[in-house]
Design an enzyme around this catalytic site. Structure first.
Site: not given
Length: 503
Positions: A249, A421
């Site tokens: 949105d 990561h």
């Protein structure tokens, strides 16, 4: 011209195949093929020189072509030739620049504010504003420390979507997490919410057609970024969209290091724990994340979605943060290596500390020299890396840089609690960058990336505390341990480093 170049490469590819099979030909024909092929390779090397690449990359490709005739050229076709990528992305770069300028006309005000945010860093802010979007002082951010926390926030936010959902990922998998996302997208599309999904054609090559077709049938608009129909002759195979973007949105956004897949919640085959970092955003800077998605979408579909409904300056329930937030996208379509330039400036602008977390560390000469000089100058330089590989060649190439870094005074931590990561850098515990970009040449030169730069926000403090916790789960790699590593490991590291400009 492109057609003529394509024909030229097809001819050489044909010669390469024949050359690799020359043992089956009679001696006279073998000599003729060898001479013709040698001339053709000489022309290719000339093309490489004329592309004015980085000297290291140029030399690497010349070595590959000469040392591995036939196979070397095929490898170059897949990963090396860049004769068209600049032309292909010129239109995208021009249109993106116009779009950002039209949406961010308050840049001069932001520039003034940014220059007064942290005294002594005016030159850094000047560079950041010149290469990226304006700095927002009306954006709430929150660091998410792993897959479970990230996906919980994402899925909840997706459930609340009322008008549109925009998703862009390098990898989307057909597994438990992938299906959770799919079910929410199906429901939202059927409820009338606009849903657009952009996935990288190479990073998501295993995503089944059935998965995509089910989404399309429900009304989800799902597209591949840079599909590769003829891999050997398509320059796009080497220029991938590594961005991770979710916008809901136009008010809420997510970006960072996680893709959509079970391995990010510790259900992968290799690691039971996957340490990663993502960023939740709410407020003004989400518009710049949205704009990055819309420009990528336009590039692949031809659809222009520059409507105020997606890019409205109004932000409901936004919170005034104590610092600045800046979304910066980098890619091969841009004149400057944006992410690398900003990383370099962050490093050279550091006064006390530089803390880096990256799963892959393959720096070019500029970044490597900057880090070593910083450490030699007495700045606290730390590098957090995985202790075990998910990609062996890249892992060994990364380790080949350890000895010279440690000799310069860099402290290197090997993360032992699963796979590390996360992709972020913190300077002086005041400035941080978190996003999709690794500290490697691929992220600097080839991939489309997006990072968020944080200036004296609470999220910088959170990254600092996360880094401290990560160090507690890590082992320091000593100079003595590096000297004692087996000869086999050193050989593998040397060979992998030779290939590092190609990785």
């Amino acid at each position: 011209m492109n057609k003529q170049i394509n024909i030229f490469f097809i001819i050489i590819l044909f010669l390469s195949v024949i050359y690799t099979m020359r043992g089956f030909l009679d001696e006279q024909l073998r000599i003729i093929i060898t001479i013709i092929y040698s001339i053709a390779i000489a022309l290719v090397i000339f093309v490489i020189f004329m592309e004015k690449r980085n000297p290291t990359r140029t030399l690497t490709w010349v070595i590959v072509l000469v040392a591995f005739p036939g196979v070397g050229f095929i490898f170059y076709l897949i990963f090396g030739h860049a004769y068209r990528h600049q032309r292909s992305y010129t239109r995208k770069a021009s249109e993106d620049e116009q779009a950002f300028e039209s949406v961010t006309r308050h840049r001069s005000l932001m520039q003034a504010n940014g220059q007064h945010l942290m005294p002594g860093r005016e030159k850094f802010f000047h560079l950041a504003l010149k290469l990226g979007s304006p700095i927002s002082f009306n954006t709430e951010t929150k660091v998410l420390a792993d897959g479970r926390e990230t996906f919980a926030h994402m899925l909840y936010a997706l459930e609340q979507a009322e008008h549109h959902i925009h998703i862009e990922f390098y990898t989307i998998r057909h597994d438990d997490i992938g299906n959770q996302f799919k079910q929410i997208l199906l429901k939202k599309a059927r409820d009338g919410v606009e849903v657009r999904v952009l996935y990288d054609a190479v990073g998501s090559w295993q995503l089944p057609k059935a998965y995509k077709n089910e989404l399309r049938q429900a009304g989800v608009d799902i597209k591949a970024f840079a599909p590769v129909r003829i891999p050997l002759l398509n320059h796009r195979v080497n220029y991938r969209n590594h961005r991770k973007i979710v916008v809901i949105d136009g008010q809420i956004g997510f970006t960072g290091g996680l893709n959509i897949g079970d391995e990010y919640v510790g259900k992968g085959k290799l690691f039971r724990h996957w340490r990663d970092s993502h960023l939740y955003m709410k407020g003004e800077a989400v518009r710049d994340l949205q704009l990055t998605f819309l420009r990528d979408w336009s590039f692949m579909t031809g659809e222009t979605k520059m409507d105020p409904v997606y890019l409205s300056p109004e932000h409901r329930n936004s919170k005034i943060d104590e610092g600045g937030v800046q979304v910066i996208a980098g890619g091969p379509d841009q004149q400057w290596e944006v992410i690398k330039k900003l990383f370099f400036k962050m490093i050279t602008n550091a006064k006390k500390s530089i803390w880096i977390a990256s799963p892959y560390f393959i720096p070019d000469d500029d970044i490597l020299s900057a880090l070593k000089i910083a450490a030699l100058s007495g700045i606290d330089v730390r590098l957090l890396m995985p202790s075990k590989p998910d990609k062996r060649v890249v892992f060994h190439a990364s380790r080949s840089y350890y000895p010279e870094l440690v000799d310069a005074g860099v402290v290197i931590y090997a993360y032992d609690h699963g796979f590390m990561h996360s992709k972020f850098m913190i300077v002086d515990q005041e400035i941080a960058s978190l996003g999709s970009a690794n500290m490697d040449m691929r992220s600097f030169h080839l991939n489309f990336e997006v990072n968020v730069f944080l200036y004296e926000t609470s999220s910088v403090s959170r990254l600092v505390s996360d880094y401290v916790l990560d160090m507690e789960h890590s082992s320091v790699i000593s100079a003595e341990a590096l000297k004692k590593r087996p000869f086999r490991s050193r050989m593998m590291e040397s060979f992998s480093r030779l290939l590092s400009p190609l990785l």
